[in-house]
Design an enzyme around this catalytic site. Structure first.
Site, PDB file in Angstrom:
ATOM      1  CB  SER A 147      26.881  -8.960  89.880  1.00 51.07           C
ATOM      2  OG  SER A 147      25.578  -8.510  89.570  1.00 51.07           O
ATOM      3  CE1 TYR A 160      26.144 -13.152  86.233  1.00 52.31           C
ATOM      4  CE2 TYR A 160      24.762 -11.794  87.642  1.00 52.31           C
ATOM      5  CZ  TYR A 160      25.821 -11.914  86.760  1.00 52.31           C
ATOM      6  OH  TYR A 160      26.562 -10.807  86.419  1.00 52.31           O
TER       7      TYR A 160
HETATM    8  P1  NAP Z   1      30.232  -9.834  78.228  1.00 57.01           P
HETATM    9  O1  NAP Z   1      30.602  -8.770  77.270  1.00 57.01           O
HETATM   10  O2  NAP Z   1      29.313 -10.930  77.815  1.00 57.01           O
HETATM   11  O3  NAP Z   1      31.575 -10.450  78.831  1.00 57.01           O
HETATM   12  C1  NAP Z   1      31.649 -11.705  79.409  1.00 57.01           C
HETATM   13  C2  NAP Z   1      33.035 -12.252  79.160  1.00 57.01           C
HETATM   14  O4  NAP Z   1      33.177 -13.539  79.779  1.00 57.01           O
HETATM   15  C3  NAP Z   1      33.332 -12.443  77.672  1.00 57.01           C
HETATM   16  O5  NAP Z   1      34.490 -11.697  77.360  1.00 57.01           O
HETATM   17  C4  NAP Z   1      33.600 -13.947  77.527  1.00 57.01           C
HETATM   18  O6  NAP Z   1      34.683 -14.253  76.653  1.00 57.01           O
HETATM   19  C5  NAP Z   1      33.993 -14.330  78.933  1.00 57.01           C
HETATM   20  N1  NAP Z   1      33.780 -15.761  79.155  1.00 57.01           N
HETATM   21  C6  NAP Z   1      32.628 -16.464  79.049  1.00 57.01           C
HETATM   22  N2  NAP Z   1      32.859 -17.775  79.280  1.00 57.01           N
HETATM   23  C7  NAP Z   1      34.178 -17.901  79.545  1.00 57.01           C
HETATM   24  C8  NAP Z   1      35.032 -18.988  79.852  1.00 57.01           C
HETATM   25  N3  NAP Z   1      34.571 -20.240  79.955  1.00 57.01           N
HETATM   26  N4  NAP Z   1      36.348 -18.745  80.048  1.00 57.01           N
HETATM   27  C9  NAP Z   1      36.830 -17.504  79.958  1.00 57.01           C
HETATM   28  N5  NAP Z   1      36.082 -16.411  79.673  1.00 57.01           N
HETATM   29  C10 NAP Z   1      34.777 -16.623  79.458  1.00 57.01           C
HETATM   30  O7  NAP Z   1      29.526  -9.191  79.506  1.00 57.01           O
HETATM   31  P2  NAP Z   1      29.896  -7.992  80.506  1.00 57.01           P
HETATM   32  O8  NAP Z   1      28.604  -7.386  80.848  1.00 57.01           O
HETATM   33  O9  NAP Z   1      30.993  -7.167  80.000  1.00 57.01           O
HETATM   34  O10 NAP Z   1      30.365  -8.836  81.790  1.00 57.01           O
HETATM   35  C11 NAP Z   1      31.639  -8.733  82.373  1.00 57.01           C
HETATM   36  C12 NAP Z   1      31.531  -9.090  83.854  1.00 57.01           C
HETATM   37  O11 NAP Z   1      30.712  -8.121  84.510  1.00 57.01           O
HETATM   38  C13 NAP Z   1      30.873 -10.451  84.120  1.00 57.01           C
HETATM   39  O12 NAP Z   1      31.537 -11.108  85.174  1.00 57.01           O
HETATM   40  C14 NAP Z   1      29.455 -10.063  84.533  1.00 57.01           C
HETATM   41  O13 NAP Z   1      28.856 -11.049  85.340  1.00 57.01           O
HETATM   42  C15 NAP Z   1      29.725  -8.772  85.279  1.00 57.01           C
HETATM   43  N6  NAP Z   1      28.554  -7.897  85.414  1.00 57.01           N
HETATM   44  C16 NAP Z   1      27.948  -7.346  84.320  1.00 57.01           C
HETATM   45  C17 NAP Z   1      26.842  -6.506  84.499  1.00 57.01           C
HETATM   46  C18 NAP Z   1      26.126  -5.858  83.353  1.00 57.01           C
HETATM   47  O14 NAP Z   1      25.043  -5.263  83.557  1.00 57.01           O
HETATM   48  N7  NAP Z   1      26.636  -5.893  82.148  1.00 57.01           N
HETATM   49  C19 NAP Z   1      26.369  -6.252  85.785  1.00 57.01           C
HETATM   50  C20 NAP Z   1      27.011  -6.833  86.875  1.00 57.01           C
HETATM   51  C21 NAP Z   1      28.109  -7.637  86.670  1.00 57.01           C
HETATM   52  P3  NAP Z   1      34.462 -14.511  75.046  1.00 57.01           P
HETATM   53  O15 NAP Z   1      33.463 -13.495  74.598  1.00 57.01           O
HETATM   54  O16 NAP Z   1      35.819 -14.327  74.480  1.00 57.01           O
HETATM   55  O17 NAP Z   1      33.981 -15.916  74.866  1.00 57.01           O
END
Ligand code: NAP
Length: 264
Positions: A147, A160
């Site tokens: 991130s 985080y």
């Molecule tokens: P998201 O849709 O909430 O995805 C998060 C994923 O993590 C979900 O698929 C969830 O699986 C999985 N997860 C949570 N706890 C877990 C566990 N104990 N074991 C295995 N999987 C687990 O959010 P996203 O925004 O797409 O995030 C994806 C990645 O991008 C993350 O690492 C996040 O930190 C990073 N990121 C996002 C942003 C942003 O603005 N969106 C910015 C920077 C970085 P389930 O739903 O199946 O439980």
């Protein structure tokens, strides 16, 4: 669309929604077979798999808590049993703190542990389970989703930021250890991206609409990004087009980092 991933078997963790789903679908469109990992969101993973099939791709759903070594090992064994090997791992699963503000003097120890367990230990455990196969083949690509919060601090996001900063340095350390086996290890640092996680983050701000506009303006491109814009970069890093790229932490953030803004 180019088909740069034909013949590759990839695993994307957290592929039932958001960035992970976009990566899994992009991989399939570029010719890869994809392991679609989920933790709790089985319906979401099914939707991803259906989208993969609709694009003419092939894939399998795999469930695991990435913080539990036994579950991760079983997941990788299932994928390899089905398709014979693995070439690409995308560590994408991630969570934010359950608390806001998440500042050290107020921190809940269990919450801190959970964020570090999923966001950092989970990446290590999954890589650990995949590496023996990549070492045997003498090639492979691991992509960790960190991130912009792993590159600079942000207010009230202690656990985080610490976890995502750890991912950046774990990536660089692994690039050093595994270059001699032909394995590339890279990291993408997304800016603000339209996903459920981002919506949850906005809803915790005083005024979600104002916050959205503020975050959009912080990027030079003046907007929030889309999961597909992370997926296209991830497909490049997974492909042989990136054969001389390892050890990087690449912001894909519309220019947020270049802008050098302070969020106070
Ligand atoms: P998201 O849709 O909430 O995805 C998060 C994923 O993590 C979900 O698929 C969830 O699986 C999985 N997860 C949570 N706890 C877990 C566990 N104990 N074991 C295995 N999987 C687990 O959010 P996203 O925004 O797409 O995030 C994806 C990645 O991008 C993350 O690492 C996040 O930190 C990073 N990121 C996002 C942003 C942003 O603005 N969106 C910015 C920077 C970085 P389930 O739903 O199946 O439980």
């Amino acid at each position: 669309m180019e088909k740069r991933l034909i013949g590759k078997i990839g695993l994307v963790t957290g592929a039932g929604s958001g960035i992970g789903r976009a990566i899994a679908v992009r991989f399939a469109k570029e010719g890869a077979i994809v392991g679609i990992h989920y933790y709790q969101n089985k319906d979401g993973a099914e939707e991803t798999l259906e989208t993969v099939f609709a694009a003419g791709g092939e894939g399998i759903m795999l469930q695991a808590d990435v913080s539990v070594a036994r579950e991760v090992d079983e997941m990788i064994a299932t994928l390899v049993e089905r398709y014979g090997t693995i070439d690409v791992l995308v560590n994408n699963s991630g969570i934010g703190s359950a608390y806001s503000p998440d500042r050290v003097h107020e921190i809940d120890g269990q919450d801190w542990d959970r964020v570090i367990e999923v966001n950092l230990k989970g990446y290590m455990l999954t890589a650990k389970a995949v590496l023996p196969y990549l070492i045997d083949k003498g090639k492979g690509s691991i992509i960790n989703i960190s991130s912009i919060r792993g590159l600079s601090g942000a207010p009230a996001l202690a656990s985080y930021c610490a976890s995502k900063g750890g991912v950046v340095l774990l990536t660089k350390e692994m690039a050093l250890d595994y270059a001699c086996y032909g394995i590339r290890v890279n990291c993408i640092c997304p800016g603000f991206i339209e996903t459920e996680m981002f919506s949850r983050y906005l809803n915790r701000q005083e005024n979600a609409n104002l916050a959205r506009n503020k975050f959009a303006k912080m990027a030079l491109l003046g907007r929030i990004g889309f999961p597909e814009e992370i997926a296209s970069v991830c497909a490049f890093l997974a492909s042989d087009a990136a054969s001389f790229v390892t050890g990087i932490a690449l912001p894909v953030d519309g220019g947020y980092v270049a802008n050098g803004v302070r969020e106070m």
